[in-house]
Design an enzyme around this catalytic site. Structure first.
Site, short mmCIF file in Angstrom:
data_model
loop_
_atom_site.label_atom_id
_atom_site.label_comp_id
_atom_site.label_asym_id
_atom_site.label_seq_id
_atom_site.Cartn_x
_atom_site.Cartn_y
_atom_site.Cartn_z
N LYS A 75 0.67 -1.18 0.02
CA LYS A 75 0.12 0.16 0.00
C LYS A 75 0.88 1.40 -0.06
O LYS A 75 0.42 2.26 -0.61
CB LYS A 75 -0.88 0.07 1.15
CG LYS A 75 -1.95 -1.03 1.25
CD LYS A 75 -2.94 -0.96 2.37
CE LYS A 75 -3.81 -2.19 2.69
NZ LYS A 75 -4.67 -2.02 3.69
N ASP A 131 -9.81 2.60 2.76
CA ASP A 131 -9.58 1.99 4.17
C ASP A 131 -9.85 2.65 5.38
O ASP A 131 -10.49 2.63 6.14
CB ASP A 131 -7.89 1.70 4.47
CG ASP A 131 -7.63 0.36 3.58
OD1 ASP A 131 -8.40 -0.49 3.34
OD2 ASP A 131 -6.37 0.21 3.36
#
Ligand code: ATR
Length: 306
Positions: A75, A131
């Protein structure tokens, strides 16, 4: 029209890249969501070591994948590999959702699914982060707690803990107490919040007051036999009303069991996974995600592997 369960020449793909990725629940969740939307899309999973991320993104773009999700350890490094970063990815400094895009006839960037691309045409990777908002949505919807004005103890200052702490500060939580085995990491998160969200209140160490919510962002609870994520002698569960455990497998961790015994409202991290996935599917398809179908698929998947 293809019968919907048959892969055909017109089928388009999404995927999750991770390392490890073997136990990912995302394929089950997304394939159910795509089917419910009537899309002839499939969602795959690839185990990719970090050094292979760049060519794997280029390969997916060349094959006109709709998009990919990225999970540990990709990420952060993905931020540098994007052609375009959404505000969400810039704010949280991490990319978990990539949408591949190409220019249409008028020159505007559009999702590849909507453009008839030519040979050699540039396909760009547009990075998003779904997220951080998923945590806020799960807490607000499943625990009925608005983050604004909340007093929160956050256990864990790794990748997940740092993101949660920043999101709580952005939501204007009244105060966030950062508790972590390695105190220096909690202090580093506090310093980052002070720099990026001046005015947000963070304290390292246990609260000296009751709190509205405790979040577990440590990895403790994933394995049977794990100890509870913080020292219950120093801060007992009766001092909070609600508990959010980011762990979702097992569905009922030792922390959730203990919290419920103490009369707390406690939920696991499935909602976070669900809402980040639902938002990704919306980014790719431009349609409202079938959240109920995706939740059921996730729950079934987790039961099947527990
Ligand atoms: P993630 O990306 O899931 O957050 P991570 O960055 O490795 O993973 O962070 C794991 C978190 O769980 C950290 O807060 C870690 O504490 P340290 O910063 O002290 O390492 C915490 N953690 C993992 N194992 C632990 C243990 N046995 N006791 C206490 N905390 C633990």
């Amino acid at each position: 029209m293809q019968p919907r369960d048959t892969i055909g020449a017109g089928t388009r793909y999404c995927a999750v890249y991770g390392h490890p990725v073997r136990h990912s629940a995302s394929p089950a969740m997304h394939n159910a969501g795509m089917r419910a939307l009537g899309l002839d899309w499939r969602y795959l999973a690839f185990d990719l070591p970090p050094g292979d991320l760049k060519p794997a993104l280029a390969g997916a773009a060349a094959m006109r994948f709709i998009g990919v999700n990225l999970t540990v350890p990709h990420k952060l490094m993905a931020v540098e590999l994007m052609d375009e970063l959404d505000e969400s990815a810039r704010t949280w400094g991490a990319v978990n959702t990539v949408r591949f895009e190409a220019r249409d006839e008028s020159g505007a960037w559009k999702p590849v699914a909507e453009v008839a691309t030519r040979e050699g045409q540039k396909v760009r990777a547009h990075g998003f982060n779904t997220d951080a908002d998923a945590l806020a949505r799960a807490i607000e919807e499943e625990l009925g707690l608005p983050l604004e004005g909340a007093k929160v103890m956050l256990a864990g200052a790794g990748g997940a803990g740092r993101a949660a702490a920043l999101r709580l500060a952005a939501a204007k939580a009244e105060c966030v107490w950062l508790v972590n085995r390695t105190a220096s990491k909690a202090a580093a998160v506090q310093a980052e919040i002070e720099q990026r969200f001046p005015g947000a209140r963070t304290v390292t160490g246990y609260p000296d007051t009751n709190v509205d919510l405790i979040i577990n962002a440590t990895s403790l609870g994933l394995k049977s036999g794990d100890p509870l994520p913080w020292d219950m002698e120093k801060y007992p569960l009766r001092r909070t009303a609600k508990v959010y455990d980011m762990v979702y497998r097992p569905a009922e961790s030792g922390l959730i069991r203990a919290a419920r015994r103490e009369g707390c409202k406690a939920v696991n991290g499935l909602g976070m996974l669900l809402y980040q996935g639902a938002k990704a599917l919306e980014i790719w398809s431009g349609r409202t995600a079938p959240v109920k179908v995706m939740r059921r698929a996730l729950e079934d998947f987790i039961r099947s592997v527990e």
